[in-house]
Motif scaffolding. Structure first.
Motif, PDB file in Angstrom:
ATOM      1  N   THR A   1     -18.179  39.901 -65.538  1.00 24.60           N
ATOM      2  CA  THR A   1     -18.989  38.907 -65.335  1.00 24.60           C
ATOM      3  C   THR A   1     -17.964  37.781 -65.602  1.00 24.60           C
ATOM      4  O   THR A   1     -17.091  37.738 -66.283  1.00 24.60           O
ATOM      5  CB  THR A   1     -19.958  38.591 -66.374  1.00 24.60           C
ATOM      6  OG1 THR A   1     -19.529  38.617 -67.683  1.00 24.60           O
ATOM      7  CG2 THR A   1     -20.983  40.024 -66.622  1.00 24.60           C
TER       8      THR A   1
ATOM      9  N   HIS B   1     -19.448  26.674 -67.946  1.00 24.91           N
ATOM     10  CA  HIS B   1     -20.299  25.420 -68.244  1.00 24.91           C
ATOM     11  C   HIS B   1     -19.062  24.251 -68.612  1.00 24.91           C
ATOM     12  O   HIS B   1     -18.474  24.225 -69.364  1.00 24.91           O
ATOM     13  CB  HIS B   1     -21.076  25.708 -69.626  1.00 24.91           C
ATOM     14  CG  HIS B   1     -21.949  24.768 -69.958  1.00 24.91           C
ATOM     15  ND1 HIS B   1     -23.384  24.374 -69.302  1.00 24.91           N
ATOM     16  CD2 HIS B   1     -21.684  23.706 -70.812  1.00 24.91           C
ATOM     17  CE1 HIS B   1     -23.789  23.374 -70.047  1.00 24.91           C
ATOM     18  NE2 HIS B   1     -22.744  22.980 -70.682  1.00 24.91           N
TER      19      HIS B   1
ATOM     20  N   TYR C   1     -17.446  26.393 -60.393  1.00 25.99           N
ATOM     21  CA  TYR C   1     -16.607  25.908 -61.367  1.00 25.99           C
ATOM     22  C   TYR C   1     -16.130  24.264 -61.051  1.00 25.99           C
ATOM     23  O   TYR C   1     -15.590  23.980 -59.954  1.00 25.99           O
ATOM     24  CB  TYR C   1     -15.513  26.449 -61.751  1.00 25.99           C
ATOM     25  CG  TYR C   1     -14.424  26.150 -62.754  1.00 25.99           C
ATOM     26  CD1 TYR C   1     -15.075  26.067 -64.118  1.00 25.99           C
ATOM     27  CD2 TYR C   1     -13.096  25.825 -62.839  1.00 25.99           C
ATOM     28  CE1 TYR C   1     -14.532  25.603 -65.049  1.00 25.99           C
ATOM     29  CE2 TYR C   1     -12.498  24.988 -63.688  1.00 25.99           C
ATOM     30  CZ  TYR C   1     -13.180  25.184 -65.054  1.00 25.99           C
ATOM     31  OH  TYR C   1     -12.588  24.850 -66.125  1.00 25.99           O
TER      32      TYR C   1
ATOM     33  N   THR D   1     -18.586  33.261 -65.770  1.00 26.55           N
ATOM     34  CA  THR D   1     -19.842  32.043 -66.146  1.00 26.55           C
ATOM     35  C   THR D   1     -18.874  30.918 -66.472  1.00 26.55           C
ATOM     36  O   THR D   1     -17.846  30.999 -67.128  1.00 26.55           O
ATOM     37  CB  THR D   1     -20.886  32.578 -67.043  1.00 26.55           C
ATOM     38  OG1 THR D   1     -21.677  31.332 -66.812  1.00 26.55           O
ATOM     39  CG2 THR D   1     -20.452  32.679 -68.315  1.00 26.55           C
TER      40      THR D   1
ATOM     41  N   CYS E   1     -18.273  32.530 -59.322  1.00 28.64           N
ATOM     42  CA  CYS E   1     -19.182  31.627 -59.977  1.00 28.64           C
ATOM     43  C   CYS E   1     -18.473  30.432 -59.454  1.00 28.64           C
ATOM     44  O   CYS E   1     -17.418  30.225 -59.503  1.00 28.64           O
ATOM     45  CB  CYS E   1     -19.590  31.813 -61.288  1.00 28.64           C
ATOM     46  SG  CYS E   1     -18.113  31.180 -62.512  1.00 28.64           S
TER      47      CYS E   1
ATOM     48  N   ARG F   1     -30.697  34.355 -67.999  1.00 27.46           N
ATOM     49  CA  ARG F   1     -30.479  33.209 -67.428  1.00 27.46           C
ATOM     50  C   ARG F   1     -31.089  32.165 -68.533  1.00 27.46           C
ATOM     51  O   ARG F   1     -31.658  32.883 -69.361  1.00 27.46           O
ATOM     52  CB  ARG F   1     -31.565  32.942 -66.278  1.00 27.46           C
ATOM     53  CG  ARG F   1     -31.009  33.705 -65.089  1.00 27.46           C
ATOM     54  CD  ARG F   1     -29.696  33.212 -64.331  1.00 27.46           C
ATOM     55  NE  ARG F   1     -29.387  34.093 -63.290  1.00 27.46           N
ATOM     56  CZ  ARG F   1     -28.685  34.838 -63.233  1.00 27.46           C
ATOM     57  NH1 ARG F   1     -27.971  35.250 -64.430  1.00 27.46           N
ATOM     58  NH2 ARG F   1     -28.433  35.323 -62.233  1.00 27.46           N
TER      59      ARG F   1
ATOM     60  N   SER G   1     -29.246  40.968 -66.529  1.00 24.58           N
ATOM     61  CA  SER G   1     -29.178  39.527 -65.984  1.00 24.58           C
ATOM     62  C   SER G   1     -29.929  38.712 -67.074  1.00 24.58           C
ATOM     63  O   SER G   1     -31.017  39.052 -67.360  1.00 24.58           O
ATOM     64  CB  SER G   1     -30.150  39.463 -64.588  1.00 24.58           C
ATOM     65  OG  SER G   1     -30.032  37.993 -64.202  1.00 24.58           O
TER      66      SER G   1
ATOM     67  N   ILE H   1     -23.973  34.294 -70.184  1.00 27.45           N
ATOM     68  CA  ILE H   1     -24.435  33.092 -69.712  1.00 27.45           C
ATOM     69  C   ILE H   1     -23.946  32.181 -70.966  1.00 27.45           C
ATOM     70  O   ILE H   1     -24.003  32.369 -72.056  1.00 27.45           O
ATOM     71  CB  ILE H   1     -25.801  32.936 -69.611  1.00 27.45           C
ATOM     72  CG1 ILE H   1     -26.221  31.458 -68.889  1.00 27.45           C
ATOM     73  CG2 ILE H   1     -26.792  33.326 -70.740  1.00 27.45           C
ATOM     74  CD1 ILE H   1     -27.481  31.357 -68.316  1.00 27.45           C
TER      75      ILE H   1
ATOM     76  N   ASN I   1     -19.586  38.729 -52.745  1.00 25.68           N
ATOM     77  CA  ASN I   1     -18.791  39.654 -53.461  1.00 25.68           C
ATOM     78  C   ASN I   1     -18.803  40.818 -52.787  1.00 25.68           C
ATOM     79  O   ASN I   1     -19.978  41.413 -52.583  1.00 25.68           O
ATOM     80  CB  ASN I   1     -18.702  39.423 -54.727  1.00 25.68           C
ATOM     81  CG  ASN I   1     -19.908  39.737 -55.440  1.00 25.68           C
ATOM     82  OD1 ASN I   1     -21.060  39.544 -54.867  1.00 25.68           O
ATOM     83  ND2 ASN I   1     -19.920  40.177 -56.514  1.00 25.68           N
TER      84      ASN I   1
ATOM     85  N   ASP J   1     -23.960  41.246 -68.820  1.00 23.46           N
ATOM     86  CA  ASP J   1     -24.149  39.978 -68.302  1.00 23.46           C
ATOM     87  C   ASP J   1     -23.976  38.989 -69.453  1.00 23.46           C
ATOM     88  O   ASP J   1     -23.841  39.255 -70.507  1.00 23.46           O
ATOM     89  CB  ASP J   1     -25.529  39.905 -67.728  1.00 23.46           C
ATOM     90  CG  ASP J   1     -25.587  38.531 -66.839  1.00 23.46           C
ATOM     91  OD1 ASP J   1     -24.626  38.123 -66.362  1.00 23.46           O
ATOM     92  OD2 ASP J   1     -26.751  38.194 -66.411  1.00 23.46           O
TER      93      ASP J   1
ATOM     94  N   PHE K   1     -14.060  27.285 -57.402  1.00 19.76           N
ATOM     95  CA  PHE K   1     -15.002  28.596 -57.720  1.00 19.76           C
ATOM     96  C   PHE K   1     -14.046  29.684 -58.353  1.00 19.76           C
ATOM     97  O   PHE K   1     -12.756  29.551 -58.202  1.00 19.76           O
ATOM     98  CB  PHE K   1     -15.603  29.085 -56.573  1.00 19.76           C
ATOM     99  CG  PHE K   1     -14.797  29.684 -55.371  1.00 19.76           C
ATOM    100  CD1 PHE K   1     -14.375  30.922 -55.489  1.00 19.76           C
ATOM    101  CD2 PHE K   1     -14.179  29.034 -54.469  1.00 19.76           C
ATOM    102  CE1 PHE K   1     -13.556  31.600 -54.593  1.00 19.76           C
ATOM    103  CE2 PHE K   1     -13.275  29.594 -53.656  1.00 19.76           C
ATOM    104  CZ  PHE K   1     -13.049  30.953 -53.528  1.00 19.76           C
TER     105      PHE K   1
ATOM    106  N   ALA L   1     -17.485  39.739 -59.690  1.00 18.04           N
ATOM    107  CA  ALA L   1     -17.986  38.381 -60.264  1.00 18.04           C
ATOM    108  C   ALA L   1     -17.526  37.211 -59.562  1.00 18.04           C
ATOM    109  O   ALA L   1     -16.255  36.969 -59.220  1.00 18.04           O
ATOM    110  CB  ALA L   1     -17.687  38.281 -61.612  1.00 18.04           C
TER     111      ALA L   1
END
Length: 368
Positions: free
Chosen positions: A121, A125, A81, A123, A79, A217, A215, A166, A3, A164, A86, A77
Motif C-alpha cells: 500500500t 497526507h 502526492y 498513501t 496514489c 477510508r 479497504s 490510511i 496499476n 490497507d 504521484f 499501489a
C-alpha cells in the motif's frame, strides 16, 4: 491511471478532448454508455446532467492511452502526492514521479525509496508518505523536493502483513493486516530530528475484528443530536466533541462494513466500565462462554489500549429497564467482573442508566 500485476502502468484520458483528438495512441479498455437512472436519488426524469454539465443519452466515454511505462516489478499501489506528483510502487521499491513541463506524455522518476519486502500500500497526507509492505508493516517517509530525496522517519513497532492503510493526519496512521486486526499508529510524541527510524511508531490502540479489512477510508460521522443543545444540564451532553472528520470506515473481505468513531475521554471511560460489566453478565456475555477480552486482544501486545466493541455495547439498548439496572449494579473488581487496570480500585462515580442510554442512542441515531 491503472496499476497492474504485470509491472506496467497505463495513463488514460477521455477521447475527444482537445489534447487527444489527434493523439496517435490506439483506443483501449472500452467505454461505458450508461445513462442516469430516473429513479436515482440524485436525479429526476427531467434532469440528465452532472454538476450542471448536460449529457447526451447516447454519449459514450472512450479511453485512449496517453502514456505507458514499464516498471521493474509488480505494481500494487499508486496514489497522488502534493497535487503535482504521484507515488507508485514496483516490488519493494516506490517512486516519486511527475510529468516534465515540456513533455506531458513521459513519466519522470524523481526519487526512489526501498523497503525490505514487497510494498502492498501507498498513501499520503500533505508531505507525509506511509508505505505498507508485506512484513515490516508501516513506514513513514518524507520527500525533500530540493534534493529530490526520500528519507525514512518512522517504522512500525511490530511485523505485520499490511492489507490497507490510511493517514488521518501527518502523525497518525490507521492500518489493517491480513490476520484480521486494525490498529492506530502515531508518531505525535516523537521528534523527527532525534528519532531513530527503527520501531519508533507508537501503537495508540488496536482491535481484533476476525475479518480482513481490505479497504480503509476516512469518513465524516457526527453523533451530536439537535436536542443536545437542550440537554446541556446533563454531563454526557457537555462532553460531546465534534470529531466528525476523524471517523474510519473499513470494508472487509467477508462483506462487512465497520465504522470506528472517536469519542471523548470521559465517554470512553463510561463505556469502558459498561463493557467490563456486559462481557460477564449472564444476559450479555458471549453465549459459548468465550473470553471476550482475549478475543478482541488477539494479535495485540500487552498494554496496548483496546478499541471498544460496539456490538457488545449495543446489547445494553435491547435490555429492559430492570435488566439495565442489574448490569450497572454489578460491581467492578469482584470475582465476576474484569478489572480495568492494575491500579488499586477507587470509588468511581456511579453510572446511571440515563447517562449510558443517551450516549448509546446518539451513536445509534447517527448510524441509522
Amino acid at each position: 491511471m491503472q496499476n497492474s500485476d504485470s509491472g506496467s502502468m497505463t495513463f488514460c484520458s477521455k477521447a475527444g478532448s482537445s489534447s487527444q483528438r489527434t493523439s496517435p495512441f490506439r483506443e483501449i479498455v472500452g467505454y461505458a454508455a450508461e445513462q442516469l437512472s430516473s429513479s436515482s436519488l440524485c436525479s429526476s426524469p427531467d434532469d440528465n446532467s452532472i454538476e450542471g454539465i448536460k449529457l447526451e443519452e447516447t454519449e459514450s466515454w472512450h479511453l485512449r492511452v496517453a502514456c505507458a511505462t514499464i516498471w521493474p516489478g509488480m505494481v500494487l499501489a499508486v496514489c497522488p502526492y502534493l497535487d503535482r506528483y504521484f507515488l507508485a510502487s514496483a516490488g519493494n521499491a516506490f517512486y516519486v514521479c511527475g510529468f516534465p513541463n515540456d513533455n506531458s506524455q513521459r513519466v519522470r522518476r524523481l526519487a526512489v525509496g526501498r523497503t525490505r519486502f514487497m510494498i502492498m500500500t501507498l498513501t499520503a497526507h500533505f508531505t507525509r508518505i506511509a508505505v505498507g509492505d508485506c512484513r515490516d508493516g508501516i513506514l513513514f517517509y518524507t520527500y525533500h523536493e530540493d534534493a529530490r530525496k526520500l528519507d525514512q522517519l518512522y517504522c512500525d513497532p511490530v511485523q505485520r502483513l499490511v492489507a490497507d492503510c490510511i493517514l488521518m493526519d501527518v502523525d497518525t496512521a490507521v492500518v489493517s493486516d491480513r490476520k484480521g486486526s486494525i490498529a492506530v499508529l502515531s508518531c505525535s510524541n516523537q521528534s523527527e530530528d532525534n528519532a531513530s527510524p527503527e520501531r519508533n511508531l507508537t501503537r495508540s490502540c488496536s482491535f481484533y475484528m476476525g475479518e480482513i479489512a481490505v479497504s480503509i477510508r476516512k469518513g465524516s460521522f457526527s453523533y451530536k443530536l439537535p436536542a443536545d443543545d437542550i440537554l446541556k444540564g446533563f454531563d454526557v451532553a457537555n462532553t460531546i466533541m465534534d470529531l466528525s472528520h476523524n471517523s474510519i470506515m473499513a470494508s472487509t473481505l467477508l462483506g462487512s462494513i465497520i465504522v470506528f468513531i472517536p469519542i471523548s475521554r470521559e465517554e470512553h471511560a463510561l463505556l469502558e466500565a459498561l463493557q467490563a460489566r456486559l462481557v460477564v453478565h449472564p444476559l450479555t456475555a458471549p453465549i459459548l462462554g468465550n473470553d471476550h477480552n482475549e478475543f478482541r486482544s488477539r494479535e495485540s501486545s500487552a498494554g496496548v489500549p483496546k478499541i471498544l466493541d460496539g456490538d457488545m455495547l449495543a446489547q445494553f439498548l435491547e435490555l429492559t429497564s430492570m435488566q439495565q439496572e442489574a448490569v450497572l449494579e454489578l460491581p467492578l473488581g469482584s470475582p465476576d467482573t474484569v478489572m480495568l487496570s492494575s491500579k488499586p480500585p477507587s470509588s468511581p462515580a456511579p453510572i446511571t442508566v440515563n447517562q449510558v442510554v443517551r450516549l448509546l442512542e446518539r451513536v445509534h441515531y447517527a448510524l441509522n
